[in-house]
Design an enzyme around this catalytic site. Sequence first.
Site, PDB file in Angstrom:
ATOM      1  CG  ASP A 121      37.632  64.705  -4.699  1.00  0.00           C
ATOM      2  OD1 ASP A 121      38.565  64.232  -5.370  1.00  0.00           O
ATOM      3  OD2 ASP A 121      37.797  65.179  -3.550  1.00  0.00           O
ATOM      4  CD  GLU A 144      38.788  68.023  -5.402  1.00  0.00           C
ATOM      5  OE1 GLU A 144      39.402  67.932  -4.325  1.00  0.00           O
ATOM      6  OE2 GLU A 144      37.654  68.555  -5.490  1.00  0.00           O
ATOM      7  CG  ASP A 161      44.999  72.093   2.422  1.00  0.00           C
ATOM      8  OD1 ASP A 161      45.226  72.914   3.335  1.00  0.00           O
ATOM      9  OD2 ASP A 161      44.253  71.104   2.561  1.00  0.00           O
ATOM     10  CG  HIS A 180      41.864  69.914   0.101  1.00  0.00           C
ATOM     11  ND1 HIS A 180      42.613  69.629   1.244  1.00  0.00           N
ATOM     12  CD2 HIS A 180      40.920  68.953   0.022  1.00  0.00           C
ATOM     13  CE1 HIS A 180      42.124  68.539   1.808  1.00  0.00           C
ATOM     14  NE2 HIS A 180      41.099  68.106   1.091  1.00  0.00           N
ATOM     15  CD  GLU A 237      42.560  66.216  -1.110  1.00  0.00           C
ATOM     16  OE1 GLU A 237      42.431  65.421  -0.165  1.00  0.00           O
ATOM     17  OE2 GLU A 237      41.728  66.313  -2.044  1.00  0.00           O
ATOM     18  CE  LYS A 259      35.590  63.634  -0.881  1.00  0.00           C
ATOM     19  NZ  LYS A 259      36.909  64.244  -1.174  1.00  0.00           N
TER      20      LYS A 259
END
Length: 408
Positions: free
Chosen positions: A244, A270, A320, A347, A297, A215
């Site tokens: 991400d 991401e 997702d 995701h 996502e 992250k």
Amino acid sequence: MYIQSVEVLDKRFKMGEGAGSDATHTNPQYSYAVCVLKTNTSIEGIGLAFTLGAGNDLVCKAIHYLSVKLKGVEIEALMADFGTAYRQLADEPSLRWLGPHKGVVHLALAAIVNACYDLWAKSRRVPLWKLLLDLSPEELVNTLDLSYLEDELTRAQAIDLLKGELAGRSRRSEVLTTGYRGYDTSVGWFNFSDELIVEKTKQALDKGFTAFKLKVGSDDPLRDLRRAALIRQTAGDAATIMLDANQKWNVPRALDICQRLGSINPYWIEEPTHPDDVFGHRAIARAIAPFKVATGEHIPNKVIFKNFLQAKAMDFCQVDAVRVGGVSEFLTISLLSKKLGIPVVPHVGDMGQIHQHLVLFNHIGMGHENLFLEYIPHLRPYFVHPATIVDGFYQVPQEIGSSSDLKI
């Protein structure tokens, strides 16, 4: 098998220190709005929608409103033309205004739809992945709503695409022996210390993982660069590393930081900016090439996915099934992505429970590339049949249904 009543459950889970955190959601409470379809037998259909905390209550209330028309319906009759039933649910006049096809109502629809597919698989005594593979192309497309996609994907084209992949199924079915490769997101949560990232990465390597996600999106980009370099040094040059940002950056900032993060050779970056910004993602994708952009996502429906795909604003589609309108819309978007040549790497708001079935079908049934599936272990203790990883690979689920049953 008739649906006699609908029960709705609000399930919220405590997370370990720092687990689940990202640059935008710094203190999350993982939650499921759960739709339970009760029948005239002992079998129940379980459907999940993923949320974070207090908003779960709103989604649960919407499930109550949307699911009324399912009472008294026979499951085979429902699923024989589920595409029509899906559109009727999505376009319920008094609730459509709240979307349309996004937000609280669409999340509620996801839980209902996922419960229908779970019940259908259980009624046939097979895992969801096998149910989907056993359907003919026409039967599968009957479960989908292709409205608003006709400029890119008609019913005839969807059927032809599936028929065209039938010949390669036996070869692609090797994945049922090997399992489906996973990548570990839990090594790099935003609130983890540098030391813990290194420790978690080493543990994941010992478990057989070769792909990891970190992250990013810190107020200080040097923190992101330092942590990205740490995970690269720990995992080695051969490892696959994704970054991400969870929508944290505006476009100019994303353009700057993504270029700098290229120093660690990421597989993708991401959600580099706001999830609705099609042209912003396209600008970033063009600027940072050959590095790739992944997103999806928080893209709420098939029409926005169509726009992203048409604009070439994503290199990986992260649809997702507990975020869009359930399994039906997931499969619709997967078909659209296949036609337009973009790989699907979901995701996993469901922690990979349903998606371990869907990626098997995507690969075997649609011919999508066998890449990998996100793995997040934090809610394993709450599932009756949690997704199982061995040497970095998802094991093929054998239990009937969609692996969504919770210990409730």
